[in-house]
Design an enzyme around this catalytic site. Structure first.
Site, mmCIF file in Angstrom:
data_model
loop_
_atom_site.group_PDB
_atom_site.id
_atom_site.type_symbol
_atom_site.label_atom_id
_atom_site.label_comp_id
_atom_site.label_asym_id
_atom_site.label_seq_id
_atom_site.Cartn_x
_atom_site.Cartn_y
_atom_site.Cartn_z
ATOM 1 N N ASP A 77 0.817 -1.226 0.000
ATOM 2 C CA ASP A 77 0.000 0.000 0.000
ATOM 3 C C ASP A 77 0.849 1.273 0.000
ATOM 4 O O ASP A 77 0.640 2.168 0.827
ATOM 5 C CB ASP A 77 -0.930 0.029 1.219
ATOM 6 N N GLU A 253 -11.329 1.690 -4.097
ATOM 7 C CA GLU A 253 -10.674 2.082 -2.841
ATOM 8 C C GLU A 253 -9.356 2.794 -3.127
ATOM 9 O O GLU A 253 -9.006 3.043 -4.277
ATOM 10 C CB GLU A 253 -10.426 0.846 -1.975
#
Length: 588
Positions: A77, A253
């Site tokens: 991430d 997302e």
């Protein structure tokens, strides 16, 4: 007058003592409670991690090349920002402590870890958190309007929710958290030229409007920079479902907002963080939309290619963009490199690709074809990875003797500070064991290093004599609290034993199944060397008492339980130096 001056001096001295005591008590509290030292605590005198993947042997670097991923092992991430010539990159850390590793670079090729953003208990409470909970998807943004850096994230622990911390200088540490009043995950900050600020994030659809499993939305709020809080009532859904809701896209997302040539661009991940993962882009005249998806979406994915392909990279997505030193855009993102059994033991790693933004929408260069292990460096950059303090990649050997004043940032704890159980001494790293074992969802007295290669060895020298059957010290290979191998020394009656236990948590449901794979009686007249090694999915655990020849304890075992796709969760395998006063392994 003399009496007054004397009393003032006494009062000043007392206040100074109180202040010092307060500082001392804060630091002890922040590090967590230190257990009572064992009569003879285990001491680890050396660790050698050696990675030797055939991929890198088959693809040596030319002078103008560097390897991709730039951060090997569990560094998922990624988010990136820039101030002048300085680039800063952060990654998710889940229940690891300290949280949110942060890296610095001048050229997007050579990276130095400068610490962690959340390095204090006052910032991060993960003491009772499963390994794949905790801190998710951090965003880092520099605000030129007030010369301040912001890190925003979702903390699934300690009742934190969405938080933001800030600093004028990432090299000097970060503030305590500001708690933000919104739900959802994956928040990111955007600072516009006019001084206005916004938060974008993933959220559930409005109540009663969920159309299918995995249906999510992207929401935006105005953000008050003075109060470090969203402005209530300003929220708006700017993407519903994804690029085309009629196709039922899942898990839109990880949004990021950008501004280029007067237009606003919203980039998001779509398709879930597994095999259908991708990156998509939208454009608008306003940060609040309406946003129009690019006709060429996705702009990054590896989902369309044969399952069996050479040098496989998969699950690419969750990206962030930055303007590089050559005035060309680059994107960092997560992806995985499965082993020969298509298992993911090194976890989600941080990759980078150049981005072509010569047209209306950006697209990742070579991000829509099978990815290669090497990239061309930006013009004028020299590859120094693994040298001069820069983070290594490719094949490398890392040796740690614990003699430096400061422990390398690559070493992490789980659910609590390392300082609560470890001490660097003249003899090596001393671990004072907790009365918890590796299977408990509590802080464990374990110092971890990420697995960064398919083919590796992790070797340590241990000086230790357990006092009872409740004492154990050694090494672990761990995917989560219910999926791991424990390889260590314990005691039974008057004898010392080396044991190997497999802990398996079937689909993370029910009781953990523990199995002693092997045990052997050991003469502990001196130190013992312990080694974890792997070739792809095949792991071995061996030991040496003479400092040269190693004996395999249990043959070859499967690395399946150390894989994300088998054990679940979001982390990669961790290799740990472990000690406990709550051992439950009984030698056979």
């Amino acid at each position: 007058m003399k009496k007054i001056k004397k009393n003032l001096k006494r009062i000043t001295a007392i206040l100074l003592l109180v202040a010092v005591a307060g500082l001392y008590s804060f630091s002890v509290k922040d590090a967590g409670p230190k257990p009572k030292k064992a009569p003879t605590p285990p001491v680890f005198t050396k660790v050698v991690y050696e990675g030797n993947d055939q991929l890198y042997n088959n693809n040596p670097l030319e002078a103008d090349e560097f390897y991709n991923p730039i951060l090997q092992g569990c560094y998922p991430d990624p988010a990136i920002t820039r101030k002048g010539d300085d680039y800063y990159l952060v990654c998710s850390s889940f229940a690891m402590f300290p949280g949110v590793p942060i890296f610095h670079s001048k050229d997007l090729v050579n990276w130095t870890q400068i610490g962690h953003v959340l390095d204090r208990v006052s910032q991060l409470d993960v003491h009772d958190t499963g390994i794949s909970q905790g801190v998710y998807a951090p965003g880092i943004t520099y605000n030129p309007n007030n010369d301040t850096f912001y890190m925003i994230t979702t903390a699934f622990a300690g009742g934190s929710g969405n938080i933001v911390v800030k600093t004028k200088d990432p090299m000097q540490g970060w503030s305590d958290p500001y708690h933000l009043k919104f739900n959802g995950i994956d928040p990111s900050l955007f600072f516009d030229d006019d001084g206005k600020a916004y938060v974008v994030h993933n959220d559930a659809p409005d109540r009663g409007k969920e159309l299918y499993n995995g249906h999510r939305v992207i929401k935006i709020w105005e953000y008050d920079v003075e109060k470090d809080q969203i402005i209530e009532g300003t929220d708006k859904i700017i993407v519903d479902g994804g690029v085309d809701i009629s196709e039922k896209p899942i898990w839109i997302e990880a949004p990021h907002l950008y501004k280029k040539d007067g237009k606003y661009y919203l980039m998001c991940a779509e398709g879930g963080t597994g095999g259908w993962h991708s990156e998509v882009i939208f454009m608008s005249d306003s940060p609040k939309g309406p946003f129009v998806p690019a006709p060429s979406n996705p702009i990054l994915t590896q989902r369309y290619f044969p399952k069996e392909r050479e040098n496989k990279v998969d699950w690419a997505g969750h990206a962030d963009l930055v303007l590089g030193p050559d005035d060309k855009y680059y994107g960092v993102f997560l992806a995985v490199r499965p082993n020969e059994e298509n298992r993911v033991n090194t976890g989600r790693e941080t990759f980078i690709l150049p981005v072509d933004w010569s047209g209306t929408y950006p697209v990742f260069e070579n991000g829509l074809i099978p990815m290669e292990p090497k990239l061309k460096m930006p013009e004028g950059v020299e590859n120094k990875m693994g040298q001069e303090g820069f983070f290594p990649n490719g094949n490398f050997t890392y040796t740690e003797d614990f003699s430096s004043e400061k422990l390398d940032y690559r070493w992490i704890g789980l659910r609590g500070p390392r300082e609560a159980f470890m001490e660097q001494t003249k003899n090596g790293l001393e671990i004072t064991p907790f009365e918890t074992n590796i299977k408990e969802v509590k802080p464990t007295s374990t110092l971890f290093y990420r697995q960064q290669h398919r083919t590796f060895s992790f070797t340590t020298i241990l000086n230790y004599k357990p006092k009872s059957e409740k004492d154990l010290a050694g090494v672990v290979a761990l995917q989560n609290e219910g999926s791991n191998y424990v390889f260590g020394l314990t005691k039974k009656d008057n004898d010392y034993y080396l044991v190997l236990e497999k802990n398996k948590w079937p689909r993370r449901q029910g009781e953990i199944i523990s199995e002693v794979l092997a045990s052997t009686k050991i003469d502990l007249s001196g130190p013992i060397e312990l080694k974890i090694a792997a070739e792809g999915d095949k792991y071995t655990f061996s030991f040496s008492t003479d400092g040269s020849s190693f004996e395999n304890l249990s043959g070859t075992v499967s690395g399946d339980i150390l894989s994300t796709d088998v054990a679940g969760g979001f982390t990669g395998a961790l290799l740990g130096l472990y000690a406990t006063k709550a051992n439950d392994i009984v030698p056979e």
